[in-house]
Write a protein that holds these residues in place. Structure first.
Motif, PDB file in Angstrom:
ATOM      1  N   MET A   1       0.839  -1.173   0.000  1.00 22.84           N
ATOM      2  CA  MET A   1       0.000   0.000   0.000  1.00 22.84           C
ATOM      3  C   MET A   1       0.890   1.243   0.000  1.00 22.84           C
ATOM      4  N   PRO A   2       0.734   2.090  -0.998  1.00 23.72           N
ATOM      5  CA  PRO A   2       1.571   3.295  -1.068  1.00 23.72           C
ATOM      6  C   PRO A   2       1.234   4.284   0.042  1.00 23.72           C
ATOM      7  N   GLN A   3       2.263   4.960   0.494  1.00 26.38           N
ATOM      8  CA  GLN A   3       2.085   5.972   1.545  1.00 26.38           C
ATOM      9  C   GLN A   3       1.572   7.264   0.921  1.00 26.38           C
ATOM     10  N   GLU A   4       0.668   7.907   1.618  1.00 29.06           N
ATOM     11  CA  GLU A   4       0.155   9.192   1.154  1.00 29.06           C
ATOM     12  C   GLU A   4       1.184  10.286   1.363  1.00 29.06           C
ATOM     13  N   GLU A   5       1.217  11.217   0.412  1.00 32.18           N
ATOM     14  CA  GLU A   5       2.085  12.370   0.560  1.00 32.18           C
ATOM     15  C   GLU A   5       1.468  13.298   1.605  1.00 32.18           C
ATOM     16  N   VAL A   6       2.327  13.922   2.394  1.00 30.74           N
ATOM     17  CA  VAL A   6       1.886  14.821   3.455  1.00 30.74           C
ATOM     18  C   VAL A   6       2.376  16.219   3.120  1.00 30.74           C
ATOM     19  N   PHE A   7       1.519  17.205   3.294  1.00 33.91           N
ATOM     20  CA  PHE A   7       1.885  18.594   3.045  1.00 33.91           C
ATOM     21  C   PHE A   7       1.996  19.325   4.371  1.00 33.91           C
ATOM     22  N   LEU A   8       3.124  19.983   4.579  1.00 42.74           N
ATOM     23  CA  LEU A   8       3.383  20.709   5.815  1.00 42.74           C
ATOM     24  C   LEU A   8       3.840  22.130   5.503  1.00 42.74           C
ATOM     25  N   THR A   9       3.541  23.027   6.406  1.00 41.44           N
ATOM     26  CA  THR A   9       4.128  24.363   6.310  1.00 41.44           C
ATOM     27  C   THR A   9       5.569  24.251   6.788  1.00 41.44           C
ATOM     28  N   ARG A  10       6.376  25.249   6.494  1.00 42.95           N
ATOM     29  CA  ARG A  10       7.764  25.267   6.971  1.00 42.95           C
ATOM     30  C   ARG A  10       7.786  25.195   8.496  1.00 42.95           C
ATOM     31  N   GLU A  11       6.900  25.957   9.138  1.00 42.71           N
ATOM     32  CA  GLU A  11       6.830  25.961  10.604  1.00 42.71           C
ATOM     33  C   GLU A  11       6.445  24.575  11.136  1.00 42.71           C
ATOM     34  N   GLY A  12       5.478  23.946  10.492  1.00 44.87           N
ATOM     35  CA  GLY A  12       5.055  22.614  10.922  1.00 44.87           C
ATOM     36  C   GLY A  12       6.176  21.595  10.791  1.00 44.87           C
ATOM     37  N   ALA A  13       6.891  21.638   9.666  1.00 42.65           N
ATOM     38  CA  ALA A  13       8.013  20.718   9.447  1.00 42.65           C
ATOM     39  C   ALA A  13       9.112  20.969  10.468  1.00 42.65           C
ATOM     40  N   ASP A  14       9.401  22.227  10.742  1.00 46.54           N
ATOM     41  CA  ASP A  14      10.432  22.558  11.735  1.00 46.54           C
ATOM     42  C   ASP A  14      10.037  22.075  13.122  1.00 46.54           C
ATOM     43  N   ASN A  15       8.760  22.213  13.461  1.00 41.41           N
ATOM     44  CA  ASN A  15       8.276  21.735  14.766  1.00 41.41           C
ATOM     45  C   ASN A  15       8.417  20.217  14.885  1.00 41.41           C
ATOM     46  N   LEU A  16       8.070  19.497  13.823  1.00 37.98           N
ATOM     47  CA  LEU A  16       8.200  18.041  13.856  1.00 37.98           C
ATOM     48  C   LEU A  16       9.665  17.620  13.928  1.00 37.98           C
ATOM     49  N   LYS A  17      10.540  18.324  13.214  1.00 37.93           N
ATOM     50  CA  LYS A  17      11.971  18.013  13.271  1.00 37.93           C
ATOM     51  C   LYS A  17      12.531  18.277  14.667  1.00 37.93           C
ATOM     52  N   ALA A  18      12.081  19.354  15.302  1.00 30.13           N
ATOM     53  CA  ALA A  18      12.536  19.664  16.660  1.00 30.13           C
ATOM     54  C   ALA A  18      12.060  18.593  17.637  1.00 30.13           C
ATOM     55  N   GLU A  19      10.817  18.157  17.475  1.00 29.74           N
ATOM     56  CA  GLU A  19      10.293  17.088  18.341  1.00 29.74           C
ATOM     57  C   GLU A  19      11.086  15.806  18.137  1.00 29.74           C
ATOM     58  N   LEU A  20      11.391  15.486  16.889  1.00 34.90           N
ATOM     59  CA  LEU A  20      12.164  14.285  16.583  1.00 34.90           C
ATOM     60  C   LEU A  20      13.559  14.370  17.194  1.00 34.90           C
ATOM     61  N   ASP A  21      14.204  15.517  17.093  1.00 36.13           N
ATOM     62  CA  ASP A  21      15.527  15.700  17.705  1.00 36.13           C
ATOM     63  C   ASP A  21      15.462  15.515  19.220  1.00 36.13           C
ATOM     64  N   GLU A  22      14.411  16.030  19.842  1.00 36.91           N
ATOM     65  CA  GLU A  22      14.228  15.887  21.294  1.00 36.91           C
ATOM     66  C   GLU A  22      14.055  14.413  21.666  1.00 36.91           C
ATOM     67  N   LEU A  23      13.253  13.698  20.894  1.00 37.42           N
ATOM     68  CA  LEU A  23      13.010  12.285  21.182  1.00 37.42           C
ATOM     69  C   LEU A  23      14.252  11.435  20.964  1.00 37.42           C
ATOM     70  N   ARG A  24      14.992  11.713  19.894  1.00 40.60           N
ATOM     71  CA  ARG A  24      16.198  10.935  19.591  1.00 40.60           C
ATOM     72  C   ARG A  24      17.324  11.218  20.572  1.00 40.60           C
ATOM     73  N   GLY A  25      17.390  12.429  21.086  1.00 40.46           N
ATOM     74  CA  GLY A  25      18.507  12.820  21.957  1.00 40.46           C
ATOM     75  C   GLY A  25      18.193  12.682  23.425  1.00 40.46           C
ATOM     76  N   PRO A  26      17.767  13.782  24.052  1.00 41.56           N
ATOM     77  CA  PRO A  26      17.562  13.785  25.511  1.00 41.56           C
ATOM     78  C   PRO A  26      16.561  12.747  26.008  1.00 41.56           C
ATOM     79  N   ARG A  27      15.480  12.535  25.281  1.00 45.41           N
ATOM     80  CA  ARG A  27      14.471  11.578  25.757  1.00 45.41           C
ATOM     81  C   ARG A  27      14.981  10.147  25.713  1.00 45.41           C
ATOM     82  N   ARG A  28      15.752   9.795  24.664  1.00 50.57           N
ATOM     83  CA  ARG A  28      16.334   8.446  24.592  1.00 50.57           C
ATOM     84  C   ARG A  28      17.349   8.248  25.709  1.00 50.57           C
ATOM     85  N   LEU A  29      18.156   9.262  25.961  1.00 45.81           N
ATOM     86  CA  LEU A  29      19.145   9.156  27.040  1.00 45.81           C
ATOM     87  C   LEU A  29      18.464   8.998  28.394  1.00 45.81           C
ATOM     88  N   GLU A  30      17.402   9.761  28.610  1.00 45.86           N
ATOM     89  CA  GLU A  30      16.643   9.663  29.850  1.00 45.86           C
ATOM     90  C   GLU A  30      16.040   8.261  30.007  1.00 45.86           C
TER      91      GLU A  30
END
Length: 80
Positions: A1-30
């Motif tokens: 099943m093909p994945q649907e394309e997702v449309f994000l604003t620059r702000e939305g994409a930046d927010n998701l990237k920041a959340e991902l960085d938080e989860l991969r870094g400090p939250r994983r270490l914790e």
């Protein structure tokens, strides 16, 4: 099943990237520190702290995978 394309604003994409960085870094270490502490408490089969930490780790890793998948198929839309 093909994945649907997702449309994000620059702000939305930046927010998701920041959340991902938080989860991969400090939250994983914790989470790793919590697991080490729970393991040091002894018998893992009856260790509620360990069981809860493992469940939270699974949720954390699932969230990381979800965000990675979302961002990999996202198209950033610029405001006009």
């Amino acid at each position: 099943m093909p994945q649907e394309e997702v449309f994000l604003t620059r702000e939305g994409a930046d927010n998701l990237k920041a959340e991902l960085d938080e989860l991969r870094g400090p939250r994983r270490l914790e989470m790793a520190a919590r697991l080490r502490h729970a393991v040091s408490m002894g018998d893992l089969s009856e260790n509620a702290d360990y069981i809860m930490a493992k469940e939270e780790q699974a949720f954390l890793e699932g969230k990381i995978q979800e965000l990675e998948a979302l961002l990999s198929r996202a198209t950033v839309m610029e405001k006009d």
